[in-house]
Design an enzyme around this catalytic site. Structure first.
Site, short mmCIF file in Angstrom:
data_model
loop_
_atom_site.label_atom_id
_atom_site.label_comp_id
_atom_site.label_asym_id
_atom_site.label_seq_id
_atom_site.Cartn_x
_atom_site.Cartn_y
_atom_site.Cartn_z
N HIS A 63 -6.01 4.00 -2.76
CA HIS A 63 -5.14 4.71 -1.81
C HIS A 63 -5.96 5.56 -0.83
O HIS A 63 -5.63 5.63 0.35
CB HIS A 63 -4.18 5.65 -2.55
N CYS A 73 3.31 0.82 -8.26
CA CYS A 73 2.93 1.87 -7.33
C CYS A 73 4.18 2.55 -6.81
O CYS A 73 5.14 1.87 -6.44
CB CYS A 73 2.13 1.29 -6.17
N LEU A 74 4.16 3.86 -6.78
CA LEU A 74 5.33 4.61 -6.29
C LEU A 74 5.59 4.32 -4.81
O LEU A 74 6.71 4.51 -4.35
CB LEU A 74 5.11 6.11 -6.50
N GLY A 76 0.10 8.76 -11.65
CA GLY A 76 -0.93 9.19 -10.70
C GLY A 76 -0.33 9.29 -9.32
O GLY A 76 0.73 8.70 -9.06
N GLN A 108 0.00 9.49 -0.24
CA GLN A 108 1.36 9.03 -0.59
C GLN A 108 2.42 10.07 -0.23
O GLN A 108 3.60 9.74 -0.16
CB GLN A 108 1.45 8.68 -2.09
N HIS A 141 -6.99 2.57 -8.93
CA HIS A 141 -5.77 2.41 -8.12
C HIS A 141 -5.65 3.57 -7.11
O HIS A 141 -5.36 3.35 -5.93
CB HIS A 141 -4.56 2.35 -9.06
N GLU A 142 -5.90 4.79 -7.59
CA GLU A 142 -5.79 5.96 -6.69
C GLU A 142 -6.92 5.98 -5.68
O GLU A 142 -6.71 6.36 -4.52
CB GLU A 142 -5.78 7.26 -7.51
#
Ligand code: GNR
Ligand code: NI
Length: 172
Positions: free
Chosen positions: A140, A94-95, A46, A51, A136-137
């Protein structure tokens, strides 16, 4: 399409609250194409627009397993509805928080409303990894990282390490 740079914590831009989008046009689709390519290149499941430094309420996702056909999904102005009372832990990564993983407790199921790639309004039930990833997204989009769900001790330790790594990388 182009791979964009993924912001790494504690970059302050990751704390911005992203703004709703007016509608889905070709410019927004170009952003979503770039986000998907960036996510695939980073082996993520995702990615939220912030990000890559764009504070819009846009998410891309692909939960297909290895060896399965790609299954890209796009969520514009997503909203979470009816989160379940029962919660469960899932080991998240997480990226934007590379190389750290820890359990986060979240509602196990929810509904999600959003605009798709064509700008069509949709609603869908989410459970399992889909529910985890959507939440999670969504975090963000509100300037929240998964480490914010951990103890202050763990969070501060992780963010401090990331800051130090980036300082060392910058100074060579
Ligand atoms: O690639 C990702 N994997 C992942 C694993 C468990 C829970 C959430 C995620 S999302 C993450 C990509 C990312 O950082 N999205 O914002
Ligand atoms: Ni993330």
């Amino acid at each position: 399409m182009a791979v964009r740079e993924i912001l790494i914590a504690p970059d302050p831009r990751l704390r911005e609250v992203s703004k709703p989008v007016d509608g889905v046009d070709d410019d927004l689709r170009a952003l979503m194409d770039d986000m998907l390519e960036t996510m695939y290149e980073a082996n993520g499941i995702g990615l939220a627009a912030i990000q890559v430094g764009v504070p819009k309420r846009v998410i891309v996702m692909d939960l297909a397993g290895e060896g399965e056909d790609p299954a890209p999904r796009y969520f514009v102005n997503p909203q979470i509805l009816d989160p379940s009372d029962d919660t469960g832990p899932y080991q998240e990564g997480c990226l934007s928080v590379p190389d750290f993983y820890d359990d986060v407790e979240r509602p196990l199921r929810c509904r999600i409303s959003y605009l798709d790639y064509d700008g069509t309004a949709r609603e869908e039930d989410a459970e399992g990894l889909f529910a985890v990833c959507v939440q999670h997204e969504m975090d963000h989009l509100n300037g929240v990282l998964f480490v914010d769900h951990l103890s202050r001790l763990k969070r501060d330790r992780i963010l401090k390490k990331l800051k130090k790594e980036q300082r060392l990388a910058a100074t060579g």
